[in-house]
Design a protein around this motif. Structure first.
Motif, PDB file in Angstrom:
ATOM      1  N   LEU A 771       6.132  71.579 127.555  1.00  0.00           N
ATOM      2  CA  LEU A 771       5.571  72.919 127.436  1.00  0.00           C
ATOM      3  C   LEU A 771       6.343  73.746 126.423  1.00  0.00           C
ATOM      4  O   LEU A 771       5.764  74.543 125.675  1.00  0.00           O
ATOM      5  N   ALA A 772       7.664  73.564 126.360  1.00  0.00           N
ATOM      6  CA  ALA A 772       8.465  74.286 125.373  1.00  0.00           C
ATOM      7  C   ALA A 772       8.036  73.909 123.958  1.00  0.00           C
ATOM      8  O   ALA A 772       7.938  74.764 123.072  1.00  0.00           O
ATOM      9  N   GLU A 773       7.756  72.626 123.747  1.00  0.00           N
ATOM     10  CA  GLU A 773       7.303  72.192 122.430  1.00  0.00           C
ATOM     11  C   GLU A 773       5.941  72.779 122.093  1.00  0.00           C
ATOM     12  O   GLU A 773       5.679  73.173 120.955  1.00  0.00           O
ATOM     13  N   VAL A 774       5.065  72.849 123.094  1.00  0.00           N
ATOM     14  CA  VAL A 774       3.722  73.366 122.857  1.00  0.00           C
ATOM     15  C   VAL A 774       3.745  74.849 122.528  1.00  0.00           C
ATOM     16  O   VAL A 774       3.036  75.323 121.638  1.00  0.00           O
ATOM     17  N   LEU A 775       4.571  75.623 123.249  1.00  0.00           N
ATOM     18  CA  LEU A 775       4.585  77.073 123.069  1.00  0.00           C
ATOM     19  C   LEU A 775       5.412  77.520 121.868  1.00  0.00           C
ATOM     20  O   LEU A 775       5.274  78.654 121.412  1.00  0.00           O
ATOM     21  N   GLU A 776       6.262  76.658 121.354  1.00  0.00           N
ATOM     22  CA  GLU A 776       7.149  77.061 120.275  1.00  0.00           C
ATOM     23  C   GLU A 776       6.407  77.592 119.048  1.00  0.00           C
ATOM     24  O   GLU A 776       6.770  78.651 118.511  1.00  0.00           O
ATOM     25  N   PRO A 777       5.329  76.932 118.567  1.00  0.00           N
ATOM     26  CA  PRO A 777       4.645  77.487 117.395  1.00  0.00           C
ATOM     27  C   PRO A 777       4.061  78.868 117.649  1.00  0.00           C
ATOM     28  O   PRO A 777       3.927  79.662 116.716  1.00  0.00           O
ATOM     29  N   ALA A 778       3.694  79.157 118.904  1.00  0.00           N
ATOM     30  CA  ALA A 778       3.057  80.439 119.196  1.00  0.00           C
ATOM     31  C   ALA A 778       4.066  81.543 119.463  1.00  0.00           C
ATOM     32  O   ALA A 778       3.879  82.686 119.024  1.00  0.00           O
ATOM     33  N   TYR A 779       5.140  81.257 120.159  1.00  0.00           N
ATOM     34  CA  TYR A 779       6.060  82.303 120.603  1.00  0.00           C
ATOM     35  C   TYR A 779       7.489  82.148 120.084  1.00  0.00           C
ATOM     36  O   TYR A 779       8.273  83.074 120.200  1.00  0.00           O
ATOM     37  N   GLY A 780       7.849  80.997 119.560  1.00  0.00           N
ATOM     38  CA  GLY A 780       9.153  80.849 118.943  1.00  0.00           C
ATOM     39  C   GLY A 780      10.323  81.018 119.884  1.00  0.00           C
ATOM     40  O   GLY A 780      11.356  81.583 119.514  1.00  0.00           O
ATOM     41  N   PHE A 781      10.217  80.536 121.126  1.00  0.00           N
ATOM     42  CA  PHE A 781      11.320  80.676 122.081  1.00  0.00           C
ATOM     43  C   PHE A 781      12.574  79.958 121.585  1.00  0.00           C
ATOM     44  O   PHE A 781      13.683  80.473 121.698  1.00  0.00           O
ATOM     45  N   ALA A 782      12.396  78.747 121.072  1.00  0.00           N
ATOM     46  CA  ALA A 782      13.559  77.995 120.595  1.00  0.00           C
ATOM     47  C   ALA A 782      14.211  78.688 119.408  1.00  0.00           C
ATOM     48  O   ALA A 782      15.440  78.739 119.294  1.00  0.00           O
ATOM     49  N   SER A 783      13.388  79.233 118.512  1.00  0.00           N
ATOM     50  CA  SER A 783      13.945  79.950 117.360  1.00  0.00           C
ATOM     51  C   SER A 783      14.739  81.170 117.813  1.00  0.00           C
ATOM     52  O   SER A 783      15.827  81.454 117.292  1.00  0.00           O
ATOM     53  N   LEU A 784      14.198  81.905 118.778  1.00  0.00           N
ATOM     54  CA  LEU A 784      14.894  83.072 119.294  1.00  0.00           C
ATOM     55  C   LEU A 784      16.208  82.674 119.963  1.00  0.00           C
ATOM     56  O   LEU A 784      17.233  83.359 119.833  1.00  0.00           O
ATOM     57  N   PHE A 785      16.176  81.554 120.697  1.00  0.00           N
ATOM     58  CA  PHE A 785      17.392  81.093 121.362  1.00  0.00           C
ATOM     59  C   PHE A 785      18.469  80.723 120.336  1.00  0.00           C
ATOM     60  O   PHE A 785      19.650  81.038 120.511  1.00  0.00           O
ATOM     61  N   ARG A 786      18.057  80.065 119.252  1.00  0.00           N
ATOM     62  CA  ARG A 786      19.029  79.730 118.203  1.00  0.00           C
ATOM     63  C   ARG A 786      19.568  80.989 117.539  1.00  0.00           C
ATOM     64  O   ARG A 786      20.751  81.059 117.177  1.00  0.00           O
TER      65      ARG A 786
END
Length: 840
Positions: A771-786
């Motif tokens: 789910l994290a991989e799916v939502l990343e293009p839309a919401y950028g959670f991983a980018s924000l975490f980095r």
């Protein structure tokens, strides 16, 4: 986009297909390596079924075991063959499915060697015990009519039942109780109602396996499972009601049943016995009995006959949820199913054929199955009525009453009109009174009616169709309305939000302020000293962040809130809680899984000096050099121009994604308006606001000691580095004010860089990663975490705590609805397209 752009997609699809195939192959090899006995049994069952022909429907009773086949005929090998050869295609499929599922679970608990030994020992013990009881019962004259004629038994599920029950002694308390309760209920249902020898042999093996498991588990430490007694009582009573409702169905499907309680089936036959009897008495030449049998049988009359059983199953579902309406439905149906047969017996409608010996045992068994069990169960439900306090709203109750009333009037009127117009399809012309009585009768199962007047019914045409189906249609509407009513329950008061804020100021963690947001409810302990903020989504109560409780009282608060949810028929779950709360819940028997990471900066010794802080110091220095300032304010202090700029920045951010804005633990403009929330604005030399952040307070002993970042927005056409500038400025200013902690909030679905690698993640963990991989293009959670990692924070794991793994699908759906409560279908499609595009 050029026409050549999609060309590489085909190789990528082929590569993904190979990767999926390789992953499936690895998973299959791991399963076989972990469960060799279960897989071997599946191979043996299917092989023997194919070799003996039972897989194709051939008779293989020569390989079966039983009192005559094994002892009288001397075929001792049947004690082995009966345990590995199925007797039909259905038996082969069911046995293989059970071996690959529940037996595999038992093998994980027991170990492969012990499982292999117990399969043979318990299978043989259950078979010998069952055969012994079968022979003994056969020798008793009174029981001969309810003991199946000697048919050799072929049943690989007999050893499986024994091993599974033995393995429950090694299972966690939750699954130990669940498997034993459901397992023995199902085994007893088939034994008492269907009554075939296979059912009794399986039950014998299960009982022996239960005892063997307890012996093997002696001295093994078992952690107690703390669960509300209310929940236990509901589950048990619902299961008993379901068994009482399913038992006659099992007996009907098995051809009438031979079990000691199978005599209850007579009350649920689809034939109109009174109609048949009157046809025989009046005139066999005018009213042919076979014609009456034809007219009163079929799918419609069969469904109408078993309506009371279906109502009991519906009631069992509601009882499990604590619904008061389900209690009324269950008691009414049970009492009616007990009283009506007695009335029919007294007035001569119902006749019980005595057995050959005339002992009267058939009357005792009939009374137990038909009268005693339903009445005793109804009395128990009435005594336990306090366990079912969840009431429907008055509006919903009125709606259901109106729907049922309208459905009855509409069906009755339509039936009367159709029968009146189809008078010619009757044997003799019915009067208006005959049609009225006939209309009322068609809404009740045959066993619940005692018609007056001579037998008269339609023979063909629309009148016959209405005669067979109008009652079924009405009860279908009733059942649908009852199920709808179960979902419309009264909600308790949301709680006084002011009390929650007072407890926050006494002391709270970094995410406690999330509980003040709109949409949350609040639970308080009796002394109003403990509180839990929760979001009610359907039947799931999602507790937000850690509970508010004085030192040492957190476990008490967690247990009390859980009991509160169970009392109202909700599924409790704690979302985004820290490790100490998760540990307390684990001590109560809960489980948890990581759902995010909070990044925290300790301000005591914070300094942006040194090479490690270069990525923060450079944007800070550049922004100050270019004339940007960080302005602290609150929403109510903003000028009209400033407020409009903040709104514009937010709308630009949302519109740029063309996707639904998330909520729940992610703040929006609405949360900025709180009087306790501070805003930090990046203002340019020209007075234009370039970026906005909001900060939520946390207290210790009444003093603000920490701030948590929530809202982050910047202009898309603004200069880079504005967020680094604002966070750095906030850290320095709050440090001067005496704050000790600055939280950059949680990153959903993230994992800390120093988290231990999980080589064999659970299904839920794997789903969250996907789910994290799916939502990343839309919401950028991983980018924000980095991005937050630039500030060298301390990582605190956030977890989702749940009590029952079977509730995870409902909890997962509730979390999704909480984050995207207003998402339209178009937005969900846009989210899916964005996710697919990002993964490519």
């Amino acid at each position: 986009m050029s026409d050549a752009a999609p060309a590489p997609a085909a190789p990528r699809r082929a590569w993904r297909a190979r990767e999926r195939l390789a992953a499936l192959s690895r998973a299959a090899r791991r399963f076989v390596a972990t469960h060799p006995v279960s897989v071997a049994l599946v191979v043996v069952i299917l092989s023997t079924a194919a070799l003996t022909g039972t897989l194709w429907g051939e008779d293989a009773s020569i390989w079966g075991a039983g009192p005559l086949a094994t002892f009288a005929a001397g075929r001792w090998w049947t004690l082995v063959t009966a345990l590995v050869i199925p007797d039909s295609t259905v038996d082969a499929v069911v046995s293989a499915a059970l071996a690959i599922s529940v037996l595999a679970y038992a093998e994980r608990l027991l170990g492969s060697r012990r499982t292999a030994v117990l399969l043979g020992v318990l299978g043989l013990a259950g078979l010998l015990t069952g055969i012994g009881f079968h022979a003994a019962a056969w020798a008793v004259t009174d029981l001969r009519p309810v003991v199946a004629a000697e048919v050799p038994v072929l049943d690989p599920t007999t050893p499986i039942a024994g091993v599974v029950m033995a393995a429950t002694a090694f299972a966690p308390t939750l699954w130990r109780r669940r498997v034993r309760l459901v397992g023995f209920a199902a085994l007893a249902l088939f034994a008492l109602y269907a009554g075939d020898a296979d059912s009794w042999y399986r039950l014998s093996a299960a009982v022996i396996g239960l005892g063997v498991g307890e012996v093997l588990a002696r001295g093994r430490e078992r952690r107690a499972w703390h669960r509300s007694s209310t929940r236990e009582t509901r589950t048990l009573l619902a299961l008993v009601v379901a068994v009482v409702g399913s038992g006659p169905l099992v007996a009907l499907i098995s051809g009438g049943g031979r079990g000691p309680l199978s005599l209850v089936v007579d009350a649920y036959t689809q034939y109109d016995d009174e109609l048949l009897a009157r046809c025989a008495r009046v005139s066999s030449s005018v009213c042919d009995e076979q014609l009456a049998l034809l007219m009163t049988r079929g799918l419609g009359p069969a469904l109408l006959a078993v309506t009371p059983l279906v109502l009991m199953l519906v009631a069992a579902w509601g009882l499990r949820l604590g619904r008061r309406s389900a209690l009324f439905l269950a008691v009414f149906t049970l009492v009616a199913s007990a009283v009506i047969p007695v009335i029919s017996l007294l007035d001569g409608r119902l006749l019980i054929d005595p057995w050959v010996d005339g002992s009267g045992a058939e009357y005792v068994l009939w009374a137990v199955a038909t009268v005693v069990i339903p009445l005793v169960l109804a009395a128990v439900l009435v005594a336990a009525r306090g366990r079912f306090p969840v009431r429907a709203t008055r509006r919903a109750a009125r709606t259901v009453a109106v729907v049922i009333g309208v459905a009855f009037v509409a069906c009755a009127t339509t039936f009367f009109a159709v029968e009146a117009l189809g008078r010619r399809s009757f044997e003799r012309d019915p009067s208006v009174g005959d049609l009225v009585v006939l209309t009322l009768r068609r809404f009740l199962p045959p066993a619940y009616t005692n018609p007056a007047g001579a037998a008269n019914f339609p023979h063909h045409g629309p009148a016959l169709f209405a005669y067979q189906w109008v009652g079924v249609l009405f009860w279908a509407v009733v059942i649908a309305a009852i199920l709808w009513l179960f979902r419309r329950v009264q909600r308790p008061d949301a709680g006084d939000a002011r009390v929650y804020r007072e407890l926050l100021r006494r002391g709270s963690d970094t995410l406690g302020f999330l509980g003040t947001w709109a949409g949350n409810r609040h639970w308080y302990s009796d002394d109003r000293d403990c509180a839990v903020a929760y979001r009610l989504v359907g039947d799931v109560a999602l507790a937000v962040a850690d509970p508010l409780a004085p030192e040492g009282r957190r476990p008490e608060a967690l247990r009390a809130f859980s009991d509160f949810c169970v009392e109202h028929g909700w599924i409790p779950a704690f979302y985004s809680v820290h490790e100490d709360t998760a540990a307390d819940l684990e001590a109560l028997g809960w489980r948890h899984v990581p759902v995010g990471v909070e990044t925290v900066m300790d301000l005591a010794d914070l300094s942006f000096a040194g090479k490690a802080w270069q990525k923060v110091r450079q944007p800070l220095t550049r922004a100050e050099r270019e004339g940007y300032t960080a302005v602290w304010t609150r929403w109510r202090e903003l000028t009209v121009l400033q407020a409009s700029q903040v709104v514009a920045i937010d709308e630009e951010w949302v519109a740029d994604r063309a996707l639904p804005e998330m909520g729940f633990t992610l703040g929006s403009l609405d949360e900025l308006r709180d009087r306790d929330v501070r805003l930090l604005l990046a203002v340019g030399p020209d007075g234009r606001i370039e970026a906005v952040t909001s900060w939520m307070p946390s207290w210790t002993d009444g003093a603000v000691t920490g701030w948590t970042l929530d809202f982050m927005r910047r202009r898309t056409d603004g200069p880079n580095g504005m967020m680094e500038f604002l966070i750095a400025k906030a850290a320095l200013q709050l440090q001067e004010e005496g704050a000790s902690v600055l939280s950059l909030s949680g990153a959903p679905l993230a994992e800390a860089p120093d988290a231990a690698a999980d080589g064999d993640p659970s299904a839920l963990r794997a789903l969250l990663r996907w789910l994290a991989e799916v939502l990343e293009p839309a919401y950028g959670f991983a980018s924000l975490f980095r991005f937050k990692g630039k500030f060298r924070p301390r990582y605190r794991e956030l977890t989702l705590a749940y009590r029952d793994p079977l509730h995870l699908p409902a909890i997962g759906a509730a979390v999704g609805r909480a984050y995207l409560p207003d998402a339209s279908r178009r937005e969900i499609v846009a989210l899916a397209r964005s996710a697919w595009g990002g993964r490519r």
